[in-house]
Design a protein around this motif. Structure first.
Motif, PDB file in Angstrom:
ATOM      1  N   ASN A  46     -33.500 -49.452  28.267  1.00 16.45           N
ATOM      2  CA  ASN A  46     -33.634 -48.683  29.496  1.00 16.45           C
ATOM      3  C   ASN A  46     -34.211 -49.608  30.574  1.00 16.45           C
ATOM      4  N   LEU A  47     -34.211 -49.141  31.795  1.00 26.87           N
ATOM      5  CA  LEU A  47     -34.615 -50.001  32.911  1.00 26.87           C
ATOM      6  C   LEU A  47     -36.060 -50.465  32.775  1.00 26.87           C
ATOM      7  N   GLU A  48     -36.922 -49.588  32.270  1.00 30.90           N
ATOM      8  CA  GLU A  48     -38.336 -49.939  32.138  1.00 30.90           C
ATOM      9  C   GLU A  48     -38.519 -51.095  31.154  1.00 30.90           C
ATOM     10  N   ARG A  49     -37.843 -51.008  30.002  1.00 31.53           N
ATOM     11  CA  ARG A  49     -37.978 -52.071  29.002  1.00 31.53           C
ATOM     12  C   ARG A  49     -37.348 -53.371  29.501  1.00 31.53           C
ATOM     13  N   LEU A  50     -36.210 -53.256  30.170  1.00 40.11           N
ATOM     14  CA  LEU A  50     -35.573 -54.448  30.715  1.00 40.11           C
ATOM     15  C   LEU A  50     -36.510 -55.144  31.700  1.00 40.11           C
ATOM     16  N   GLN A  51     -37.165 -54.351  32.549  1.00 36.10           N
ATOM     17  CA  GLN A  51     -38.082 -54.925  33.529  1.00 36.10           C
ATOM     18  C   GLN A  51     -39.283 -55.568  32.841  1.00 36.10           C
ATOM     19  N   ARG A  52     -39.779 -54.945  31.774  1.00 42.89           N
ATOM     20  CA  ARG A  52     -40.930 -55.510  31.048  1.00 42.89           C
ATOM     21  C   ARG A  52     -40.573 -56.860  30.429  1.00 42.89           C
ATOM     22  N   VAL A  53     -39.374 -56.949  29.845  1.00 47.16           N
ATOM     23  CA  VAL A  53     -38.958 -58.221  29.248  1.00 47.16           C
ATOM     24  C   VAL A  53     -38.778 -59.272  30.337  1.00 47.16           C
ATOM     25  N   CYS A  54     -38.215 -58.880  31.457  1.00 47.97           N
ATOM     26  CA  CYS A  54     -38.032 -59.821  32.566  1.00 47.97           C
ATOM     27  C   CYS A  54     -39.384 -60.317  33.075  1.00 47.97           C
ATOM     28  N   ASP A  55     -40.343 -59.401  33.226  1.00 41.05           N
ATOM     29  CA  ASP A  55     -41.678 -59.804  33.687  1.00 41.05           C
ATOM     30  C   ASP A  55     -42.328 -60.749  32.689  1.00 41.05           C
ATOM     31  N   PHE A  56     -42.153 -60.446  31.399  1.00 42.88           N
ATOM     32  CA  PHE A  56     -42.720 -61.295  30.342  1.00 42.88           C
ATOM     33  C   PHE A  56     -42.137 -62.700  30.399  1.00 42.88           C
ATOM     34  N   ALA A  57     -40.838 -62.794  30.685  1.00 44.14           N
ATOM     35  CA  ALA A  57     -40.159 -64.096  30.731  1.00 44.14           C
ATOM     36  C   ALA A  57     -40.190 -64.731  32.127  1.00 44.14           C
ATOM     37  N   GLU A  58     -40.880 -64.062  33.075  1.00 41.19           N
ATOM     38  CA  GLU A  58     -40.942 -64.536  34.461  1.00 41.19           C
ATOM     39  C   GLU A  58     -39.541 -64.674  35.053  1.00 41.19           C
ATOM     40  N   LEU A  59     -38.775 -63.602  34.859  1.00 39.12           N
ATOM     41  CA  LEU A  59     -37.416 -63.486  35.402  1.00 39.12           C
ATOM     42  C   LEU A  59     -37.386 -62.296  36.343  1.00 39.12           C
ATOM     43  N   ASP A  60     -36.388 -62.253  37.204  1.00 37.81           N
ATOM     44  CA  ASP A  60     -36.130 -61.000  37.908  1.00 37.81           C
ATOM     45  C   ASP A  60     -34.699 -60.573  37.607  1.00 37.81           C
ATOM     46  N   ILE A  61     -34.427 -59.297  37.787  1.00 38.14           N
ATOM     47  CA  ILE A  61     -33.123 -58.751  37.408  1.00 38.14           C
ATOM     48  C   ILE A  61     -32.011 -59.378  38.239  1.00 38.14           C
ATOM     49  N   ALA A  62     -32.308 -59.693  39.497  1.00 41.29           N
ATOM     50  CA  ALA A  62     -31.291 -60.341  40.344  1.00 41.29           C
ATOM     51  C   ALA A  62     -30.867 -61.678  39.747  1.00 41.29           C
ATOM     52  N   GLU A  63     -31.823 -62.391  39.164  1.00 38.31           N
ATOM     53  CA  GLU A  63     -31.491 -63.671  38.526  1.00 38.31           C
ATOM     54  C   GLU A  63     -30.598 -63.446  37.313  1.00 38.31           C
ATOM     55  N   LEU A  64     -30.851 -62.382  36.564  1.00 39.78           N
ATOM     56  CA  LEU A  64     -30.008 -62.063  35.410  1.00 39.78           C
ATOM     57  C   LEU A  64     -28.583 -61.740  35.847  1.00 39.78           C
ATOM     58  N   VAL A  65     -28.467 -60.978  36.929  1.00 40.79           N
ATOM     59  CA  VAL A  65     -27.141 -60.646  37.444  1.00 40.79           C
ATOM     60  C   VAL A  65     -26.392 -61.924  37.815  1.00 40.79           C
ATOM     61  N   GLN A  66     -27.103 -62.868  38.431  1.00 43.19           N
ATOM     62  CA  GLN A  66     -26.472 -64.127  38.824  1.00 43.19           C
ATOM     63  C   GLN A  66     -26.029 -64.930  37.609  1.00 43.19           C
ATOM     64  N   ILE A  67     -26.882 -64.989  36.565  1.00 41.57           N
ATOM     65  CA  ILE A  67     -26.520 -65.706  35.339  1.00 41.57           C
ATOM     66  C   ILE A  67     -25.297 -65.045  34.696  1.00 41.57           C
ATOM     67  N   ALA A  68     -25.287 -63.706  34.666  1.00 40.60           N
ATOM     68  CA  ALA A  68     -24.162 -62.981  34.076  1.00 40.60           C
ATOM     69  C   ALA A  68     -22.875 -63.267  34.834  1.00 40.60           C
ATOM     70  N   GLU A  69     -22.969 -63.309  36.159  1.00 39.73           N
ATOM     71  CA  GLU A  69     -21.785 -63.578  36.974  1.00 39.73           C
ATOM     72  C   GLU A  69     -21.257 -64.977  36.707  1.00 39.73           C
ATOM     73  N   GLU A  70     -22.167 -65.941  36.563  1.00 38.83           N
ATOM     74  CA  GLU A  70     -21.749 -67.310  36.280  1.00 38.83           C
ATOM     75  C   GLU A  70     -21.046 -67.403  34.926  1.00 38.83           C
ATOM     76  N   ARG A  71     -21.547 -66.638  33.937  1.00 37.26           N
ATOM     77  CA  ARG A  71     -20.942 -66.680  32.603  1.00 37.26           C
ATOM     78  C   ARG A  71     -19.529 -66.114  32.612  1.00 37.26           C
ATOM     79  N   ARG A  72     -19.231 -65.197  33.531  1.00 37.82           N
ATOM     80  CA  ARG A  72     -17.893 -64.622  33.605  1.00 37.82           C
ATOM     81  C   ARG A  72     -16.896 -65.601  34.203  1.00 37.82           C
TER      82      ARG A  72
END
Length: 252
Positions: A46-72
């Motif tokens: 869920n969004l809350e858990r995703l955000q917690r993991v991102c905070d733990f890894a010092e990531l933001d969701i926008a960065e994940l979206v960018q990585i995902a787009e690059e992988r495509r």
């Protein structure tokens, strides 16, 4: 926007790069390691858990979206037919180039002599060529990897050599943002390889800066071309004077 599955895969990649294990995530979320593995396998964050993991890894969701787009964007090389189609239509080649550099459809038709109708036709052709996925609202998902390469001696490489190369070098390289550096010396092949490796690292840094600047406004970015080259080479006029039996001549 990438699919949820793509974002989870991007998160797994980002965690791996940071040396963060499933066990580390499990401890952060107060779950068992097996539960965390199931979350990643099912994409059941869920969004809350995703955000917690991102905070733990010092990531933001926008960065994940960018990585995902690059992988495509996984097309590393076009076919001969795809390249021929691009060089046969200057506007098609232009639109492909601009999309590759993160221009939107609206920006393209506002900056170039391309009407909405013509632009849509060009997008549709790029879609048929499997260079983009055409999405609703005239949006395009580029399928070419940022590191894709032209075919050796293919249509686009020949186009570059015939049309672009001479135009690019027709400059004193003295204006703002321009620089030309020409070095000459005697190198061993081992030293030559070292220089090539450093050129490759420069290419990686160039791509990193492109990604960092992607969210800037269009007026704050300029189309920029970087060409680096190295080869054992001597001026032809001088090479004609080389003794055929010289040690240098035997090595060339």
């Amino acid at each position: 926007m990438p699919h949820v599955h793509d974002i989870i895969q991007a998160l797994k990649l980002a965690l791996k790069r940071r040396g963060i294990t499933y066990s580390d995530v499990a401890e952060e979320l107060s779950l068992s390691e097996s539960s965390v593995k199931r979350l990643f396998a099912s994409g059941g964050f869920n969004l809350e858990r995703l955000q917690r993991v991102c905070d733990f890894a010092e990531l933001d969701i926008a960065e994940l979206v960018q990585i995902a787009e690059e992988r495509r964007r996984n097309v590393e090389r076009l076919s001969e037919a795809q390249e021929r189609a691009l060089v046969a239509n200057t506007k098609l080649l232009l639109v492909a180039f601009l999309l590759l550099n993160d221009w939107s459809f609206d920006q393209i038709v506002s900056e170039y002599e391309i009407s909405q109708t013509e632009g849509i036709r060009l997008l549709a052709k790029l879609d048929r060529l499997k260079i983009i996925d055409l999405l609703p609202g005239n949006k395009a998902r580029v399928l070419l990897s940022r590191t894709f390469s032209w075919r050796e001696n293919g249509p686009i490489q020949r186009f570059f050599e015939d049309r672009v190369q001479s135009e690019f070098f027709d400059s004193r390289f003295s204006a703002k943002g321009e620089k030309r550096l020409v070095l000459n010396g005697m190198l061993s092949m081992q030293s030559n390889r070292i220089v090539q490796q450093r050129i490759e690292r420069l290419a990686v840094e160039f791509e990193t800066l492109i990604k960092e600047d992607r969210n800037l406004d269009l007026e704050d970015r300029r189309g920029t071309t970087l060409i680096t080259a190295i080869r054992p080479w001597g001026l032809g006029l001088f090479e004609q004077l080389r003794r055929k039996t010289s040690s240098a001549g035997r090595r060339s």
